[in-house]
Design an enzyme around this catalytic site. Sequence first.
Site, mmCIF file in Angstrom:
data_model
loop_
_atom_site.group_PDB
_atom_site.id
_atom_site.type_symbol
_atom_site.label_atom_id
_atom_site.label_comp_id
_atom_site.label_asym_id
_atom_site.label_seq_id
_atom_site.Cartn_x
_atom_site.Cartn_y
_atom_site.Cartn_z
ATOM 1 N N HIS A 209 -28.351 -7.429 55.156
ATOM 2 C CA HIS A 209 -27.222 -6.569 55.545
ATOM 3 C C HIS A 209 -27.101 -6.347 57.042
ATOM 4 O O HIS A 209 -26.203 -5.640 57.484
ATOM 5 C CB HIS A 209 -27.296 -5.216 54.835
ATOM 6 C CG HIS A 209 -28.398 -4.324 55.357
ATOM 7 N ND1 HIS A 209 -29.707 -4.482 54.998
ATOM 8 C CD2 HIS A 209 -28.372 -3.275 56.207
ATOM 9 C CE1 HIS A 209 -30.445 -3.556 55.594
ATOM 10 N NE2 HIS A 209 -29.657 -2.813 56.347
HETATM 11 C C1 UD1 Z 1 -26.327 1.361 57.768
HETATM 12 C C2 UD1 Z 1 -27.215 1.536 58.992
HETATM 13 C C3 UD1 Z 1 -28.351 0.534 58.948
HETATM 14 C C4 UD1 Z 1 -29.122 0.641 57.647
HETATM 15 C C5 UD1 Z 1 -28.175 0.540 56.468
HETATM 16 C C6 UD1 Z 1 -28.930 0.836 55.201
HETATM 17 C C7 UD1 Z 1 -26.113 2.261 61.065
HETATM 18 C C8 UD1 Z 1 -25.606 1.839 62.368
HETATM 19 N N1 UD1 Z 1 -26.454 1.283 60.224
HETATM 20 O O1 UD1 Z 1 -25.765 0.075 57.830
HETATM 21 O O2 UD1 Z 1 -29.250 0.800 60.006
HETATM 22 O O3 UD1 Z 1 -30.070 -0.387 57.597
HETATM 23 O O4 UD1 Z 1 -27.121 1.516 56.594
HETATM 24 O O5 UD1 Z 1 -28.304 0.320 54.089
HETATM 25 O O6 UD1 Z 1 -26.201 3.428 60.804
HETATM 26 N N2 UD1 Z 1 -19.903 0.796 52.491
HETATM 27 C C9 UD1 Z 1 -19.497 0.937 51.184
HETATM 28 N N3 UD1 Z 1 -20.030 1.965 50.457
HETATM 29 C C10 UD1 Z 1 -20.942 2.832 50.957
HETATM 30 C C11 UD1 Z 1 -21.330 2.684 52.288
HETATM 31 C C12 UD1 Z 1 -20.819 1.653 53.043
HETATM 32 O O7 UD1 Z 1 -18.675 0.171 50.689
HETATM 33 O O8 UD1 Z 1 -21.388 3.733 50.232
HETATM 34 C C13 UD1 Z 1 -19.358 -0.351 53.266
HETATM 35 C C14 UD1 Z 1 -18.155 0.035 54.130
HETATM 36 O O9 UD1 Z 1 -17.282 -1.048 54.142
HETATM 37 C C15 UD1 Z 1 -18.793 0.189 55.495
HETATM 38 C C16 UD1 Z 1 -19.905 -0.856 55.459
HETATM 39 O O10 UD1 Z 1 -20.362 -0.831 54.135
HETATM 40 O O11 UD1 Z 1 -17.886 -0.035 56.527
HETATM 41 C C17 UD1 Z 1 -21.041 -0.558 56.415
HETATM 42 O O12 UD1 Z 1 -21.558 0.746 56.216
HETATM 43 P P1 UD1 Z 1 -22.272 1.534 57.420
HETATM 44 O O13 UD1 Z 1 -22.847 2.798 56.940
HETATM 45 O O14 UD1 Z 1 -21.330 1.631 58.590
HETATM 46 O O15 UD1 Z 1 -23.382 0.535 57.897
HETATM 47 P P2 UD1 Z 1 -24.442 -0.260 57.042
HETATM 48 O O16 UD1 Z 1 -24.213 -1.710 57.233
HETATM 49 O O17 UD1 Z 1 -24.474 0.290 55.666
HETATM 50 N N1 UDP Z 2 -33.009 -0.903 48.254
HETATM 51 C C1 UDP Z 2 -32.483 -0.526 47.018
HETATM 52 N N2 UDP Z 2 -31.535 -1.309 46.453
HETATM 53 C C2 UDP Z 2 -31.070 -2.449 47.026
HETATM 54 C C3 UDP Z 2 -31.613 -2.822 48.291
HETATM 55 C C4 UDP Z 2 -32.565 -2.011 48.884
HETATM 56 O O1 UDP Z 2 -32.903 0.489 46.456
HETATM 57 O O2 UDP Z 2 -30.191 -3.115 46.443
HETATM 58 C C5 UDP Z 2 -34.036 -0.039 48.853
HETATM 59 C C6 UDP Z 2 -35.271 -0.744 49.332
HETATM 60 O O3 UDP Z 2 -36.219 -0.875 48.290
HETATM 61 C C7 UDP Z 2 -35.741 0.196 50.411
HETATM 62 C C8 UDP Z 2 -34.450 0.697 51.022
HETATM 63 O O4 UDP Z 2 -33.460 0.501 50.031
HETATM 64 O O5 UDP Z 2 -36.414 1.293 49.840
HETATM 65 C C9 UDP Z 2 -34.111 -0.076 52.264
HETATM 66 O O6 UDP Z 2 -32.812 0.202 52.649
HETATM 67 P P1 UDP Z 2 -31.906 -0.820 53.447
HETATM 68 O O7 UDP Z 2 -32.447 -2.196 53.312
HETATM 69 O O8 UDP Z 2 -30.520 -0.566 53.024
HETATM 70 O O9 UDP Z 2 -32.013 -0.288 54.932
HETATM 71 P P2 UDP Z 2 -33.102 -0.491 56.107
HETATM 72 O O10 UDP Z 2 -34.425 -0.166 55.567
HETATM 73 O O11 UDP Z 2 -32.960 -1.890 56.598
HETATM 74 O O12 UDP Z 2 -32.625 0.466 57.149
#
Ligand code: UD1
Ligand code: UDP
Length: 392
Positions: A209
């Site tokens: 991601h």
């Molecule tokens: C965010 C964090 C990242 C973390 C990740 C965990 C920042 C800058 N990034 O990235 O560090 O590793 O979360 O998963 O804070 N969206 C949905 N449903 C949701 C949430 C998001 O559809 O419930 C979609 C939306 O299109 C959104 C995109 O995901 O624009 C990205 O979401 P966002 O929270 O901005 O960043 P992540 O890539 O999730």
């Molecule tokens: N995770 C989850 N479901 C998924 C992918 C990840 O529960 O489909 C869990 C994973 O086991 C870990 C956490 O989410 O506990 C990590 O989150 P993510 O990879 O979104 O963010 P990051 O750690 O890179 O910030």
Amino acid sequence: MTAVAPHAVVVAGARPNFIKVKPVIDALTADGVRTTLVHTGQHYDEAMSGVFFADLGLRPPDHHLEAGSGSHAVQTAAVMTAFEPLLLRLAPDVVVVVGDVNSTLACALVAAKAGVAVAHVEAGLRSGDRAMPEEINRIVTDRLSDLLFAPSPEGVAHLVAEGVPPESVHLVGNVMVDTLLACRERARARPTLAELGLRSGGYGLVTLHRPSNVDDPEVLDGLLAALGEIAGRCPLVFPVHPRTANRLVGRLPAGLRLLGPVGYLDCLALQMGARLVLTDSGGVQEESTVLGVPCLTLRDNTERPITVTEGTNRVVGRSPDAVVAAAFEWLERPPPPRCPALWDGRAGQRISAVLVRTFAGSGGGQDLRDGVRELPTPRVVTDRDTNLPMRS
Ligand code: UD1
Ligand code: UDP
């Protein structure tokens, strides 16, 4: 006179945050600290938020800011503008932020400007890559924080090298690991593999991601081609993050089994049964190390090098050839399981011990907006300091 319990506002906004706050809230509650849980709403889908509250037994948030998605500035500002009036109303002793997401930075900034102490859980991690939005969040949040809780020794070293007073830095271990160890048996009992028709040790798990991997079509196509080649030898399952789902439209990879984002227990179950993990997730790098599962990190760097030096992780970059070669090598010769020293399930207790020691007797009602409150000088925490039994 009866001492008033300290009051901590604990912030969570995105998927990994829910996992990190759970052991902190549990330990603070056990130690008699009043906690208020604030959900910023950065993640909001049931599969990205609700399922974690259910899986973890995390109590519903006391306040929901409903910030939602947006550009970095829009999202950060939405959290800040919603959090500021709430914080002024709550007037806690401390705001506890975790990890490195936009919600972390937003709430740390609001609290620091309101003169409320900031405690950062997972402080000191550095990838050295400022193209990564999380790296900016880490640097700024640490700079604003009064109490910095590092998961590993290199985190302490980074902070001290950046000029943070050593007495503000506490090496406490890893809260992700607290939650993993608390949930491991429940995850093991899940029917996840059977329901997906998977055999333990007979598949690989993929999570991707990071914007650097999924937002650039050329990089994403290269990684998907590499994963397709690996899937020819070892079937791969890929629970897809919503950011990535948007990018996969029209480029369905061959040989990969796509799932929606899975819940926490299912994700642990999938990691436990995997022969290999391929990921760009921070949390998954740590979890695979604790579970002893080989992990290839599809990035050019990691802010969690201890998972490489003392775990089962290898940073392989994003070149398709390098990814395929490393995967084929580790499918044949997996690394031995190893686990970093303080990752023992007691980080939340160590954090709570420091917060209690720092704020005992203060009981809320501090001056807001009148400058940063002077904090008692904390010492670096060790097991001896917290009265926790030492592990042999
Ligand atoms: C965010 C964090 C990242 C973390 C990740 C965990 C920042 C800058 N990034 O990235 O560090 O590793 O979360 O998963 O804070 N969206 C949905 N449903 C949701 C949430 C998001 O559809 O419930 C979609 C939306 O299109 C959104 C995109 O995901 O624009 C990205 O979401 P966002 O929270 O901005 O960043 P992540 O890539 O999730
Ligand atoms: N995770 C989850 N479901 C998924 C992918 C990840 O529960 O489909 C869990 C994973 O086991 C870990 C956490 O989410 O506990 C990590 O989150 P993510 O990879 O979104 O963010 P990051 O750690 O890179 O910030």
